[in-house]
Design an enzyme around this catalytic site. Structure first.
Site, mmCIF file in Angstrom:
data_model
loop_
_atom_site.group_PDB
_atom_site.id
_atom_site.type_symbol
_atom_site.label_atom_id
_atom_site.label_comp_id
_atom_site.label_asym_id
_atom_site.label_seq_id
_atom_site.Cartn_x
_atom_site.Cartn_y
_atom_site.Cartn_z
ATOM 1 C CB SER A 122 -1.256 0.049 1.449
ATOM 2 O OG SER A 122 -1.590 -0.505 1.472
ATOM 3 C CG HIS A 143 -1.849 -0.150 -4.142
ATOM 4 N ND1 HIS A 143 -2.463 0.130 -3.675
ATOM 5 C CD2 HIS A 143 -2.066 -1.253 -3.223
ATOM 6 C CE1 HIS A 143 -2.844 0.656 -2.642
ATOM 7 N NE2 HIS A 143 -2.586 -0.672 -2.153
ATOM 8 C CD GLU A 155 -3.027 3.522 -5.889
ATOM 9 O OE1 GLU A 155 -3.103 4.615 -6.010
ATOM 10 O OE2 GLU A 155 -1.956 3.057 -5.458
ATOM 11 C CG ASN A 193 -3.509 3.791 0.032
ATOM 12 O OD1 ASN A 193 -4.802 3.528 0.255
ATOM 13 N ND2 ASN A 193 -3.362 2.724 -0.086
HETATM 14 N N1 3HC Z 1 -15.590 -9.709 -2.149
HETATM 15 C C1 3HC Z 1 -16.874 -9.827 -2.494
HETATM 16 N N2 3HC Z 1 -17.895 -9.119 -3.224
HETATM 17 C C2 3HC Z 1 -18.079 -8.544 -2.520
HETATM 18 C C3 3HC Z 1 -17.409 -8.059 -1.781
HETATM 19 C C4 3HC Z 1 -16.085 -8.818 -1.088
HETATM 20 N N3 3HC Z 1 -15.488 -8.210 -0.134
HETATM 21 N N4 3HC Z 1 -18.671 -6.754 -0.784
HETATM 22 C C5 3HC Z 1 -19.430 -6.472 -1.244
HETATM 23 N N5 3HC Z 1 -18.752 -7.786 -2.959
HETATM 24 C C6 3HC Z 1 -20.064 -7.336 -3.973
HETATM 25 C C7 3HC Z 1 -21.433 -8.174 -3.689
HETATM 26 O O1 3HC Z 1 -21.269 -9.785 -3.541
HETATM 27 C C8 3HC Z 1 -22.158 -6.736 -4.799
HETATM 28 O O2 3HC Z 1 -21.744 -7.877 -5.515
HETATM 29 P P1 3HC Z 1 -22.951 -8.378 -6.836
HETATM 30 O O3 3HC Z 1 -23.659 -6.691 -7.095
HETATM 31 O O4 3HC Z 1 -22.633 -8.441 -7.867
HETATM 32 O O5 3HC Z 1 -23.975 -8.958 -5.919
HETATM 33 C C9 3HC Z 1 -21.132 -5.642 -4.974
HETATM 34 O O6 3HC Z 1 -20.430 -6.170 -4.228
HETATM 35 C C10 3HC Z 1 -22.061 -4.904 -3.471
HETATM 36 O O7 3HC Z 1 -22.140 -5.266 -2.835
HETATM 37 P P2 3HC Z 1 -22.918 -4.836 -1.393
HETATM 38 O O8 3HC Z 1 -24.833 -4.976 -2.653
HETATM 39 O O9 3HC Z 1 -22.920 -5.198 -0.161
HETATM 40 O O10 3HC Z 1 -22.885 -3.589 -0.846
HETATM 41 P P3 3HC Z 1 -22.512 -1.306 -1.326
HETATM 42 O O11 3HC Z 1 -23.162 -2.057 -2.497
HETATM 43 O O12 3HC Z 1 -22.896 -1.480 -0.445
HETATM 44 O O13 3HC Z 1 -21.310 -2.174 -1.976
HETATM 45 C C11 3HC Z 1 -18.639 -1.879 -1.313
HETATM 46 C C12 3HC Z 1 -20.322 -2.688 -0.467
HETATM 47 C C13 3HC Z 1 -18.215 -2.361 -3.152
HETATM 48 C C14 3HC Z 1 -17.141 -2.983 -0.192
HETATM 49 C C15 3HC Z 1 -19.171 -0.247 -1.227
HETATM 50 O O14 3HC Z 1 -19.791 -0.038 -0.534
HETATM 51 C C16 3HC Z 1 -17.502 0.367 -1.680
HETATM 52 O O15 3HC Z 1 -16.925 0.648 -2.515
HETATM 53 N N6 3HC Z 1 -17.125 0.837 -1.125
HETATM 54 C C17 3HC Z 1 -15.487 1.563 -0.176
HETATM 55 C C18 3HC Z 1 -14.343 0.715 -0.272
HETATM 56 C C19 3HC Z 1 -12.959 1.161 -1.109
HETATM 57 O O16 3HC Z 1 -13.103 2.055 -0.680
HETATM 58 N N7 3HC Z 1 -11.986 0.340 -1.263
HETATM 59 C C20 3HC Z 1 -11.437 0.757 -0.999
HETATM 60 C C21 3HC Z 1 -9.925 0.794 0.740
HETATM 61 S S1 3HC Z 1 -8.110 1.647 0.336
HETATM 62 C C22 3HC Z 1 -7.277 -0.002 0.117
HETATM 63 O O17 3HC Z 1 -8.425 -0.694 -0.029
HETATM 64 C C23 3HC Z 1 -6.614 0.329 -0.670
HETATM 65 C C24 3HC Z 1 -5.552 -0.317 0.601
HETATM 66 O O18 3HC Z 1 -4.220 -0.297 0.125
HETATM 67 C C25 3HC Z 1 -5.352 -0.051 1.632
#
Ligand code: 3HC
Length: 285
Positions: A122, A143, A155, A193
């Site tokens: 990250s 990434h 990335e 990030n």
């Molecule tokens: N694994 C696999 N699929 C998942 C999942 C997971 N952990 N969480 C959700 N999904 C899928 C669901 O199955 C659903 O798929 P479908 O539409 O085909 O049925 C779809 O994603 C949407 O999920 P939900 O309807 O349950 O819920 P949401 O619409 O609220 O979406 C979310 C959940 C995708 C997590 C959404 O809230 C989101 O995009 N949040 C932001 C996440 C974010 O910003 N991540 C970046 C973090 S920073 C990072 O990763 C960098 C690292 O270096 C730390």
């Protein structure tokens, strides 16, 4: 270095990201070999992938035959030498530089010299991993974002040591697996990030100050900015230990107080409340 297309990928690690990356790779019809230190953790990671796919089959979003095809493309191993035929290696182990450097040294010894060696770090400097291999030209960052199965961005990180062919092959791979690639230089936090974590850290400060409740801050950022989740829900998703280590690296690199991890984040990590993965973080699950 040969520019052959990437047909098999070795993934190092057994956490949420490693499993997610394996699924994305396998879904694109590319062989994924997930290597963990123990058979139990490798199996747990693939079981997590299988459970996610099973939910999609139940919801009618995936055919059972497609699920079987994806799972058949994933195998596990504990033996690094089993990755000798891979065209690309993606390291996704703990965010600890010494651990990663040890792994890169070991990978250098067992992998095909034409394979691309990538890290999913990250925030750690990719060049520090490139430094420990014989041919640093073949090292870059690839990434992914959490959940890797869902978020479209990857990335492609270029350390000063990387060869153009390495970056080209990494970008081509990202496009093959259906992700949107962006290019970024090897600076702490890359693009996402470096911009995201001061915001998340300031949300914790705002709650500590008593300005608003966690739930209201989350509601505000969802409703006011159309973000899919608020900052506390997102910190819990990323993992509070991961978030703390990202902020520490950003703070060490840029020195700005916006990056200095807030005391509440440190306290929750010390208590073992690491977010969704431990069923408790800022919220309970
Ligand atoms: N694994 C696999 N699929 C998942 C999942 C997971 N952990 N969480 C959700 N999904 C899928 C669901 O199955 C659903 O798929 P479908 O539409 O085909 O049925 C779809 O994603 C949407 O999920 P939900 O309807 O349950 O819920 P949401 O619409 O609220 O979406 C979310 C959940 C995708 C997590 C959404 O809230 C989101 O995009 N949040 C932001 C996440 C974010 O910003 N991540 C970046 C973090 S920073 C990072 O990763 C960098 C690292 O270096 C730390």
């Amino acid at each position: 270095m040969s520019g052959a297309p990437i047909k098999s990928v070795g993934i190092l690690g057994s956490g949420i990201m490693a499993g997610g990356i394996a699924e994305v790779v396998a879904r694109a019809g590319v062989r994924a070999i997930l290597r963990a230190r123990s058979e139990a953790s490798a199996t747990a990671s693939v079981n997590g992938v299988a459970a996610g796919l099973a939910r999609q089959v139940e919801k009618g979003k995936l055919d059972a035959s497609e699920r079987d095809r994806i799972l058949a493309n994933i195998s596990t191993t504990t033996d690094l030498a089993a990755l000798s035929g891979c065209d690309l290696l993606i390291e996704s182990v703990v965010e600890d530089l010494e651990t990663k450097q040890r792994l890169f040294r070991d990978l250098d010894a067992v992998t095909n010299p034409s394979a691309v060696l990538a890290t999913n770090t990250s925030t750690l400097p990719v060049v520090e991993m490139a430094k420990v291999v014989k041919n640093p030209e073949r090292v870059c960052g690839i990434h992914f974002f959490n959940p890797a199965q869902v978020l479209p961005l990857v990335e492609v990180v270029r350390p000063v040591t990387a060869g153009d062919e390495t970056i080209r092959r990494a970008a081509e791979f990202v496009s093959t697996i259906g992700k949107d690639g962006v290019h970024v230089l090897d600076r702490a936090g890359f693009i996402v990030n470096a911009l995201l974590f001061p915001y998340l850290n300031n949300a914790v400060r705002m709650f500590e100050d008593g300005t608003a409740s966690m739930a209201d801050i989350d509601t505000a950022m969802k409703g006011g900015c159309n973000f899919p989740m608020g900052p506390f829900a997102l910190l819990d998703l990323v993992g509070l230990d991961t978030s703390l280590s990202i902020l520490e690296t950003l703070h060490a690199s840029f020195g700005h107080e916006n990056f200095a991890p807030r005391p509440m984040l440190r306290e929750l990590v010390a208590k073992g409340r690491l977010g969704r993965k431990t069923k408790a973080g800022f919220y309970e699950y």
